[in-house]
Design a protein around this motif. Structure first.
Motif, PDB file in Angstrom:
ATOM      1  N   VAL A  76      11.291  14.616  -2.578  1.00 26.95           N
ATOM      2  CA  VAL A  76      11.202  14.973  -1.159  1.00 26.95           C
ATOM      3  C   VAL A  76       9.744  15.202  -0.771  1.00 26.95           C
ATOM      4  CG1 VAL A  76      11.828  16.718   0.572  1.00 26.95           C
ATOM      5  CG2 VAL A  76      13.528  15.954  -1.112  1.00 26.95           C
ATOM      6  N   PHE A  77       9.004  15.902  -1.633  1.00 31.21           N
ATOM      7  CA  PHE A  77       7.575  16.130  -1.402  1.00 31.21           C
ATOM      8  C   PHE A  77       6.840  14.802  -1.245  1.00 31.21           C
ATOM      9  CE2 PHE A  77       3.309  16.180  -3.179  1.00 31.21           C
ATOM     10  CZ  PHE A  77       2.711  17.267  -2.555  1.00 31.21           C
ATOM     11  N   ALA A  78       7.104  13.858  -2.156  1.00 30.74           N
ATOM     12  CA  ALA A  78       6.406  12.574  -2.133  1.00 30.74           C
ATOM     13  C   ALA A  78       6.749  11.774  -0.879  1.00 30.74           C
ATOM     14  CB  ALA A  78       6.758  11.769  -3.384  1.00 30.74           C
ATOM     15  N   VAL A  79       8.017  11.797  -0.466  1.00 32.93           N
ATOM     16  CA  VAL A  79       8.431  11.056   0.727  1.00 32.93           C
ATOM     17  C   VAL A  79       7.741  11.629   1.971  1.00 32.93           C
ATOM     18  CG1 VAL A  79      10.372  10.565   2.263  1.00 32.93           C
ATOM     19  CG2 VAL A  79      10.621  10.261  -0.204  1.00 32.93           C
ATOM     20  N   ILE A  80       7.727  12.960   2.077  1.00 29.89           N
ATOM     21  CA  ILE A  80       7.048  13.584   3.226  1.00 29.89           C
ATOM     22  C   ILE A  80       5.556  13.281   3.185  1.00 29.89           C
ATOM     23  CG2 ILE A  80       6.450  15.791   4.313  1.00 29.89           C
ATOM     24  CD1 ILE A  80       9.173  16.835   3.374  1.00 29.89           C
ATOM     25  N   GLY A  81       4.980  13.315   1.997  1.00 29.94           N
ATOM     26  CA  GLY A  81       3.563  13.016   1.848  1.00 29.94           C
ATOM     27  C   GLY A  81       3.210  11.569   2.149  1.00 29.94           C
ATOM     28  N   THR A  82       4.213  10.706   2.212  1.00 28.75           N
ATOM     29  CA  THR A  82       3.992   9.286   2.489  1.00 28.75           C
ATOM     30  C   THR A  82       4.153   8.960   3.969  1.00 28.75           C
ATOM     31  OG1 THR A  82       4.820   8.792   0.259  1.00 28.75           O
ATOM     32  CG2 THR A  82       4.701   6.937   1.762  1.00 28.75           C
ATOM     33  N   LEU A  83       4.632   9.893   4.756  1.00 30.72           N
ATOM     34  CA  LEU A  83       4.884   9.618   6.173  1.00 30.72           C
ATOM     35  C   LEU A  83       3.620   9.179   6.906  1.00 30.72           C
ATOM     36  CD1 LEU A  83       7.341  12.517   7.136  1.00 30.72           C
ATOM     37  CD2 LEU A  83       7.874  10.122   6.637  1.00 30.72           C
ATOM     38  N   GLY A  84       2.478   9.744   6.538  1.00 33.59           N
ATOM     39  CA  GLY A  84       1.233   9.415   7.230  1.00 33.59           C
ATOM     40  C   GLY A  84       0.860   7.952   7.095  1.00 33.59           C
ATOM     41  N   VAL A  85       0.927   7.398   5.877  1.00 34.29           N
ATOM     42  CA  VAL A  85       0.587   5.990   5.677  1.00 34.29           C
ATOM     43  C   VAL A  85       1.761   5.079   5.995  1.00 34.29           C
ATOM     44  CG1 VAL A  85      -1.212   6.481   3.986  1.00 34.29           C
ATOM     45  CG2 VAL A  85       1.141   6.123   3.204  1.00 34.29           C
ATOM     46  N   GLY A  86       2.968   5.641   5.955  1.00 35.85           N
ATOM     47  CA  GLY A  86       4.146   4.829   6.241  1.00 35.85           C
ATOM     48  C   GLY A  86       4.373   4.607   7.723  1.00 35.85           C
ATOM     49  N   ALA A  87       3.953   5.584   8.556  1.00 37.67           N
ATOM     50  CA  ALA A  87       4.191   5.471   9.998  1.00 37.67           C
ATOM     51  C   ALA A  87       3.533   4.239  10.615  1.00 37.67           C
ATOM     52  CB  ALA A  87       3.726   6.744  10.701  1.00 37.67           C
ATOM     53  N   PRO A  88       2.246   3.944  10.327  1.00 33.67           N
ATOM     54  CA  PRO A  88       1.652   2.732  10.908  1.00 33.67           C
ATOM     55  C   PRO A  88       2.389   1.456  10.508  1.00 33.67           C
ATOM     56  CG  PRO A  88      -0.059   4.169  10.050  1.00 33.67           C
ATOM     57  CD  PRO A  88       1.243   4.725   9.579  1.00 33.67           C
ATOM     58  N   VAL A  89       2.863   1.403   9.261  1.00 28.11           N
ATOM     59  CA  VAL A  89       3.609   0.224   8.812  1.00 28.11           C
ATOM     60  C   VAL A  89       4.915   0.102   9.588  1.00 28.11           C
ATOM     61  CG1 VAL A  89       4.716  -0.894   6.838  1.00 28.11           C
ATOM     62  CG2 VAL A  89       2.563   0.332   6.520  1.00 28.11           C
ATOM     63  N   GLY A  90       5.593   1.236   9.792  1.00 25.24           N
ATOM     64  CA  GLY A  90       6.819   1.223  10.574  1.00 25.24           C
ATOM     65  C   GLY A  90       6.563   0.783  12.010  1.00 25.24           C
ATOM     66  N   ILE A  91       5.467   1.267  12.594  1.00 20.94           N
ATOM     67  CA  ILE A  91       5.113   0.879  13.974  1.00 20.94           C
ATOM     68  C   ILE A  91       4.823  -0.620  14.033  1.00 20.94           C
ATOM     69  CG2 ILE A  91       3.351   1.129  15.768  1.00 20.94           C
ATOM     70  CD1 ILE A  91       3.085   4.075  14.906  1.00 20.94           C
ATOM     71  N   PHE A 146       0.836  -1.198   0.000  1.00 26.02           N
ATOM     72  CA  PHE A 146       0.000   0.000   0.000  1.00 26.02           C
ATOM     73  C   PHE A 146       0.877   1.257   0.000  1.00 26.02           C
ATOM     74  CE2 PHE A 146      -2.436   3.383   1.953  1.00 26.02           C
ATOM     75  CZ  PHE A 146      -3.694   3.252   1.382  1.00 26.02           C
ATOM     76  N   VAL A 147       1.935   1.259   0.808  1.00 23.96           N
ATOM     77  CA  VAL A 147       2.826   2.422   0.885  1.00 23.96           C
ATOM     78  C   VAL A 147       3.531   2.648  -0.446  1.00 23.96           C
ATOM     79  CG1 VAL A 147       4.876   3.365   2.012  1.00 23.96           C
ATOM     80  CG2 VAL A 147       3.142   2.182   3.374  1.00 23.96           C
ATOM     81  N   VAL A 148       3.998   1.560  -1.069  1.00 22.40           N
ATOM     82  CA  VAL A 148       4.647   1.689  -2.380  1.00 22.40           C
ATOM     83  C   VAL A 148       3.661   2.238  -3.411  1.00 22.40           C
ATOM     84  CG1 VAL A 148       5.704   0.410  -4.288  1.00 22.40           C
ATOM     85  CG2 VAL A 148       6.350  -0.110  -1.930  1.00 22.40           C
ATOM     86  N   GLY A 149       2.432   1.723  -3.389  1.00 26.63           N
ATOM     87  CA  GLY A 149       1.419   2.227  -4.314  1.00 26.63           C
ATOM     88  C   GLY A 149       1.146   3.707  -4.105  1.00 26.63           C
ATOM     89  N   TRP A 150       1.114   4.126  -2.845  1.00 27.08           N
ATOM     90  CA  TRP A 150       0.909   5.544  -2.518  1.00 27.08           C
ATOM     91  C   TRP A 150       2.020   6.400  -3.131  1.00 27.08           C
ATOM     92  CZ3 TRP A 150      -2.887   8.061   0.341  1.00 27.08           C
ATOM     93  CH2 TRP A 150      -2.582   9.355   0.793  1.00 27.08           C
ATOM     94  N   LEU A 151       3.268   5.956  -2.979  1.00 22.25           N
ATOM     95  CA  LEU A 151       4.401   6.684  -3.557  1.00 22.25           C
ATOM     96  C   LEU A 151       4.289   6.747  -5.078  1.00 22.25           C
ATOM     97  CD1 LEU A 151       7.599   5.614  -1.574  1.00 22.25           C
ATOM     98  CD2 LEU A 151       6.878   7.960  -2.082  1.00 22.25           C
ATOM     99  N   VAL A 152       3.892   5.633  -5.687  1.00 19.30           N
ATOM    100  CA  VAL A 152       3.748   5.600  -7.141  1.00 19.30           C
ATOM    101  C   VAL A 152       2.664   6.569  -7.593  1.00 19.30           C
ATOM    102  CG1 VAL A 152       3.024   4.158  -9.091  1.00 19.30           C
ATOM    103  CG2 VAL A 152       4.614   3.252  -7.391  1.00 19.30           C
ATOM    104  N   GLY A 153       1.534   6.583  -6.888  1.00 21.37           N
ATOM    105  CA  GLY A 153       0.454   7.492  -7.240  1.00 21.37           C
ATOM    106  C   GLY A 153       0.890   8.949  -7.186  1.00 21.37           C
ATOM    107  N   LEU A 154       1.567   9.332  -6.101  1.00 23.21           N
ATOM    108  CA  LEU A 154       2.072  10.703  -5.998  1.00 23.21           C
ATOM    109  C   LEU A 154       3.098  10.990  -7.090  1.00 23.21           C
ATOM    110  CD1 LEU A 154       2.573  11.179  -2.144  1.00 23.21           C
ATOM    111  CD2 LEU A 154       0.721  12.059  -3.564  1.00 23.21           C
ATOM    112  N   GLY A 155       3.927   9.995  -7.386  1.00 28.20           N
ATOM    113  CA  GLY A 155       4.949  10.185  -8.410  1.00 28.20           C
ATOM    114  C   GLY A 155       4.364  10.431  -9.785  1.00 28.20           C
ATOM    115  N   VAL A 156       3.291   9.718 -10.109  1.00 29.10           N
ATOM    116  CA  VAL A 156       2.658   9.885 -11.423  1.00 29.10           C
ATOM    117  C   VAL A 156       2.088  11.293 -11.563  1.00 29.10           C
ATOM    118  CG1 VAL A 156       0.707   9.151 -12.840  1.00 29.10           C
ATOM    119  CG2 VAL A 156       2.171   7.443 -11.760  1.00 29.10           C
TER     120      VAL A 156
END
Length: 225
Positions: free
Chosen positions: A162-177, A41-51
Motif C-alpha cells: 500500500v505504501f509503494a502504491v501511494i508513493g507511485t501516485l506522483g509519477v503514475g498520475a501523468p501517465v494516467g492523464i 518508468f512507473v513499473v521501475g519506480w514500483l520495483v525500486g520502492l519494493g526492493v
C-alpha cells in the motif's frame, strides 16, 4: 495492519510528491516512445520502492516490536537519524532554491530522455525511487514504521505494498492523464512540468522539514521514559 499503514502514510505521500521524477516522466510522455517508456518508468519506480522495502523488512524480521508490543528501540533511533537527515536535506534544498525568475537547473541526464529505451526508462524509474537520497530515506522510514508494529510478515508485505502504491501516485498520475486525454494532455502536463521545475527546491524543503520533524517527534516520544 491499519496502524502500520497509518504510520507509513505520511512518508508515502512524501515519496509521491517528488518533483524531479514527475518532471522526468512528463518529459518521457513528449517523446515518440511515450506509450512504452511512461509505463516502464512507473513499473521501475514500483520495483525500486519494493526492493528497499523488502530489504528493510527482512532485516527487521521479528525485531520490529518489543515483547510488550511497543516499538523496538532500534526503530526509534532509526527514525531519529532519518528525521535529522531529512532536516539536513530540507536546509540544503531551501538554500539552493532559485531566486525570483531564475530558472531552476535540471539534472543533465534529462537531456537524453528522448533517446531512452523502455529498458532505460525502467532502470531510471527504479534508480530515482531507490537511490535518490530523499526517497531512500522516506522508503526506509516507511518500512521501519511498518516493521515496528510487530504484525506478521504477510501483513507487513501488504502494508508496504500500500505504501509503494501511494508513493507511485506522483509519477503514475501523468501517465494516467496521458493515456486518458491523449494529445490534449500536452498543455496540462507542460504546465505541471514548468511549475514543479521552478518550485522543486521549495517543495522538497517543505516536505523534508515536515516529515523530518514528525519522525524526530515520534522517535523522542518513544525513547523518552
Amino acid at each position: 495492519m491499519g496502524e502500520a499503514i497509518g504510520q507509513s502514510l505520511p512518508l508515502a505521500i512524501g515519496v509521491a510528491l517528488s518533483p524531479v521524477p514527475i518532471i522526468a516522466v512528463v518529459l518521457m510522455l513528449t517523446t515518440p516512445r511515450a506509450r512504452s517508456n511512461g509505463p516502464a518508468f512507473v513499473v521501475g519506480w514500483l520495483v525500486g520502492l519494493g526492493v528497499v522495502g523488502a530489504i528493510v523488512l527482512a532485516l527487521a524480521g521479528p525485531g520490529g516490536a518489543s515483547e510488550e508490543g511497543q516499538p523496538a528501540t532500534w526503530v526509534s533511533w532509526l527514525k531519529l537519524i532519518l528525521g535529522l537527515l531529512l532536516l539536513l536535506v530540507a536546509v540544503r534544498q531551501f538554500r539552493g532554491r532559485p531566486r525570483g525568475d531564475e530558472e531552476a537547473p535540471l539534472p543533465k541526464w534529462m537531456g537524453a530522455i528522448d533517446r531512452f529505451t523502455p529498458g532505460q526508462a525502467l532502470g531510471g524509474g527504479a534508480a530515482l525511487a531507490a537511490a535518490n537520497p530523499k526517497n531512500l530515506l522516506l522508503a526506509v522510514g516507511g518500512a521501519a514504521a511498518i516493521a515496528q508494529t510487530g504484525i506478521p510478515g504477510s501483513q507487513q508485505a501488504i502494508a508496504y505494498a500500500v505504501f509503494a502504491v501511494i508513493g507511485t501516485l506522483g509519477v503514475g498520475a501523468p501517465v494516467g492523464i496521458y493515456f486518458s486525454m491523449g494529445k490534449r494532455s500536452g498543455e496540462l502536463l507542460g504546465g505541471l512540468k514548468d511549475w514543479m521545475g521552478h518550485n522543486n527546491a521549495v517543495i522538497m524543503a517543505v516536505l523534508c522539514l515536515v516529515i523530518g520533524v514528525k519522525l524526530i517527534g515520534d522517535a523522542l516520544s518513544a525513547v523518552t521514559p
